[in-house]
Structure formats: C-alpha cells, structure tokens
Design an enzyme around this catalytic site. Structure first.
Site, mmCIF file in Angstrom:
data_model
loop_
_atom_site.group_PDB
_atom_site.id
_atom_site.type_symbol
_atom_site.label_atom_id
_atom_site.label_comp_id
_atom_site.label_asym_id
_atom_site.label_seq_id
_atom_site.Cartn_x
_atom_site.Cartn_y
_atom_site.Cartn_z
ATOM 1 N N MET A 285 21.361 136.554 78.610
ATOM 2 C CA MET A 285 21.685 136.379 80.541
ATOM 3 C C MET A 285 20.568 136.862 81.172
ATOM 4 O O MET A 285 19.921 137.974 81.209
ATOM 5 C CB MET A 285 22.778 137.982 79.916
ATOM 6 C CG MET A 285 23.182 137.643 81.841
ATOM 7 S SD MET A 285 24.438 139.577 81.860
ATOM 8 C CE MET A 285 25.805 139.192 79.849
ATOM 9 N N PRO A 286 20.449 136.255 81.681
ATOM 10 C CA PRO A 286 19.109 136.514 82.360
ATOM 11 C C PRO A 286 19.371 137.093 83.474
ATOM 12 O O PRO A 286 20.978 136.616 84.352
ATOM 13 C CB PRO A 286 18.588 134.999 83.434
ATOM 14 C CG PRO A 286 19.820 133.955 82.809
ATOM 15 C CD PRO A 286 20.686 134.892 82.327
ATOM 16 N N LEU A 287 18.472 137.397 83.854
ATOM 17 C CA LEU A 287 18.455 138.380 85.478
ATOM 18 C C LEU A 287 17.435 138.716 86.185
ATOM 19 O O LEU A 287 15.594 138.538 85.366
ATOM 20 C CB LEU A 287 18.920 140.105 85.142
ATOM 21 C CG LEU A 287 18.219 141.422 85.850
ATOM 22 C CD1 LEU A 287 19.407 141.623 86.917
ATOM 23 C CD2 LEU A 287 18.076 142.737 85.485
ATOM 24 N N GLN B 16 27.202 133.911 83.787
ATOM 25 C CA GLN B 16 25.668 133.946 82.743
ATOM 26 C C GLN B 16 24.316 134.996 83.519
ATOM 27 O O GLN B 16 24.036 135.726 83.101
ATOM 28 C CB GLN B 16 25.090 133.476 81.616
ATOM 29 C CG GLN B 16 26.025 133.553 81.016
ATOM 30 C CD GLN B 16 25.168 132.253 79.324
ATOM 31 O OE1 GLN B 16 24.779 131.246 79.926
ATOM 32 N NE2 GLN B 16 25.337 132.936 78.632
ATOM 33 N N ARG C 254 22.232 136.211 86.477
ATOM 34 C CA ARG C 254 21.920 137.781 87.909
ATOM 35 C C ARG C 254 21.438 137.581 88.622
ATOM 36 O O ARG C 254 20.192 137.618 88.100
ATOM 37 C CB ARG C 254 21.880 139.278 86.799
ATOM 38 C CG ARG C 254 23.450 139.181 86.027
ATOM 39 C CD ARG C 254 24.616 139.339 86.732
ATOM 40 N NE ARG C 254 25.742 139.905 85.244
ATOM 41 C CZ ARG C 254 26.845 138.694 84.427
ATOM 42 N NH1 ARG C 254 26.348 137.693 84.770
ATOM 43 N NH2 ARG C 254 27.159 139.516 84.060
#
Length: 79
Positions: A1-3, A38, A40
């Site tokens: 999950m990229p932030l 996915q 953020r």
C-alpha cells in the site's frame, strides 16, 4: 500500500492542493500498477516562518523591502 507524503509551504488554495493529490494519485497508480483504494496521499502544509532554505525562512524571503544585506551571514564553503 503506497503512502506518499508531500510537504509544501502553506498558502495554496484547497482546489490546487486537491489537484496535486489527484495528480500524485494518478502517477502512483500508473507507475506502480496498484488499485486506487491502495493509494494514500498525504499533504502537509508548513507555515512559511517554520521553513527555511539557506538560513532564511520563506516568510523572510517574501518580506517586502528586504534588502540583500539583510541576508544572514553565510559561512565560506572553501571552494
């Protein structure tokens, strides 16, 4: 999950920041091939008086009538 965190000096409109978040979201989706849910994106706004570059705050740089001699002393780099 990229932030993805983006830090900017405060003062931009909500619309401009929303456009930034959308553009970052698209770039991440396309480059990492992940689903929208996915991703953020977090935007942090920093007051100009709390952000400095070269020993001068952004607020000081924007101050009207600031003369070059008002700049802080810069240590020689030895070049």
């Amino acid at each position: 999950m990229p932030l993805i965190e983006v830090t900017v000096a405060e003062g931009r409109s909500a619309e401009r920041l929303r456009a930034l978040m959308a553009a970052v979201h698209r770039a991440v989706r396309e480059s990492l091939e992940v689903r929208d849910e996915q991703i953020r994106v977090l935007v942090r706004e920093v007051p100009a008086h709390l952000w400095s570059a070269g020993g001068v705050t952004l607020a000081e740089r924007a101050a009207p009538g600031r003369a070059p001699q008002d700049a802080p002393y810069e240590q020689p780099t030895g070049r």
